[in-house]
Design a protein around this motif. Structure first.
Motif, PDB file in Angstrom:
ATOM      1  N   VAL A  46      34.061  32.221  39.821  1.00  0.00           N
ATOM      2  CA  VAL A  46      35.310  32.111  39.064  1.00  0.00           C
ATOM      3  C   VAL A  46      35.928  33.489  38.849  1.00  0.00           C
ATOM      4  O   VAL A  46      37.125  33.693  39.083  1.00  0.00           O
ATOM      5  N   VAL A  47      35.114  34.447  38.416  1.00  0.00           N
ATOM      6  CA  VAL A  47      35.612  35.810  38.183  1.00  0.00           C
ATOM      7  C   VAL A  47      36.121  36.412  39.494  1.00  0.00           C
ATOM      8  O   VAL A  47      37.213  36.992  39.547  1.00  0.00           O
ATOM      9  N   ALA A  48      35.340  36.275  40.567  1.00  0.00           N
ATOM     10  CA  ALA A  48      35.756  36.811  41.874  1.00  0.00           C
ATOM     11  C   ALA A  48      37.029  36.116  42.353  1.00  0.00           C
ATOM     12  O   ALA A  48      37.913  36.764  42.924  1.00  0.00           O
ATOM     13  N   GLY A  49      37.146  34.817  42.120  1.00  0.00           N
ATOM     14  CA  GLY A  49      38.352  34.081  42.509  1.00  0.00           C
ATOM     15  C   GLY A  49      39.580  34.554  41.751  1.00  0.00           C
ATOM     16  O   GLY A  49      40.667  34.683  42.325  1.00  0.00           O
ATOM     17  N   ILE A  50      39.418  34.819  40.471  1.00  0.00           N
ATOM     18  CA  ILE A  50      40.540  35.327  39.663  1.00  0.00           C
ATOM     19  C   ILE A  50      40.960  36.706  40.164  1.00  0.00           C
ATOM     20  O   ILE A  50      42.153  36.976  40.348  1.00  0.00           O
ATOM     21  N   ILE A  51      39.990  37.571  40.418  1.00  0.00           N
ATOM     22  CA  ILE A  51      40.305  38.917  40.930  1.00  0.00           C
ATOM     23  C   ILE A  51      40.958  38.818  42.299  1.00  0.00           C
ATOM     24  O   ILE A  51      41.963  39.490  42.571  1.00  0.00           O
ATOM     25  N   TYR A  52      40.434  37.966  43.175  1.00  0.00           N
ATOM     26  CA  TYR A  52      41.002  37.787  44.506  1.00  0.00           C
ATOM     27  C   TYR A  52      42.440  37.272  44.405  1.00  0.00           C
ATOM     28  O   TYR A  52      43.337  37.768  45.093  1.00  0.00           O
ATOM     29  N   GLY A  53      42.661  36.289  43.554  1.00  0.00           N
ATOM     30  CA  GLY A  53      44.015  35.758  43.369  1.00  0.00           C
ATOM     31  C   GLY A  53      44.977  36.803  42.845  1.00  0.00           C
ATOM     32  O   GLY A  53      46.127  36.889  43.281  1.00  0.00           O
ATOM     33  N   PHE A  54      44.509  37.614  41.909  1.00  0.00           N
ATOM     34  CA  PHE A  54      45.341  38.685  41.354  1.00  0.00           C
ATOM     35  C   PHE A  54      45.697  39.705  42.433  1.00  0.00           C
ATOM     36  O   PHE A  54      46.855  40.116  42.555  1.00  0.00           O
TER      37      PHE A  54
END
Length: 148
Positions: free
Chosen positions: A114-122
């Motif tokens: 989830v954290v990596a996905g949020i960073i990737y999306g950002f």
């Protein structure tokens, strides 16, 4: 869990005896291990290979494969710890301990995802093209060189 391991050991011994009786060939432990583990390994490979080929089509294939590998190592590690507890009598050897340990890995990996996905999306949001007309001008300039 100790009961499970003892049961599996007796099952393996029974399979060893049945193979020797049915095939009629007396094999040493090493010969039997060579053939049984070899055949089980090839059968497992033939089942896993198409799954990994399918995973290869995904965008985050490296992450998926790293998770599968890590999970496999964690399964071996968790059961090694449980067996060590039984041998040394330092704690209870329980299947539920192994399961809860693996759940810990899965939950923490989910949080990481989830954290990596949020960073990737950002990062993808920041990197997106600011001006759409720039991409359109580059394609229209190519049109004037096309033959009719």
């Amino acid at each position: 869990m100790k009961v499970l391991i003892l049961w599996l050991a007796s099952l393996v011994n029974e399979i060893h005896d049945q193979i020797s009786l049915r095939i009629g060939i007396q094999m040493t432990d090493k010969e039997l291990h060579f053939w049984v583990i070899g055949l089980v390994g090839i059968a497992f490979f033939l089942l896993v290979y198409p799954v990994f080929k399918w995973i290869d089509k995904f965008k985050f294939k490296t992450t998926i494969l790293a998770f599968i590998y890590t999970f496999t190592v964690m399964v071996v590690l968790v059961f090694a710890i449980e067996i060590q507890q039984a041998i040394t009598n330092r704690g209870q050897m329980e299947f539920s301990d192994a399961v809860i340990g693996l759940w810990g890995f899965i939950v923490l990996f989910f949080v990481y995802s989830v954290v990596a996905g949020i960073i990737y999306g950002f990062v993808q949001f920041i990197k997106r093209p600011k001006n759409k007309t720039t991409t359109n001008n580059s394609t229209t300039s190519l049109k004037k060189f096309r033959s009719k």
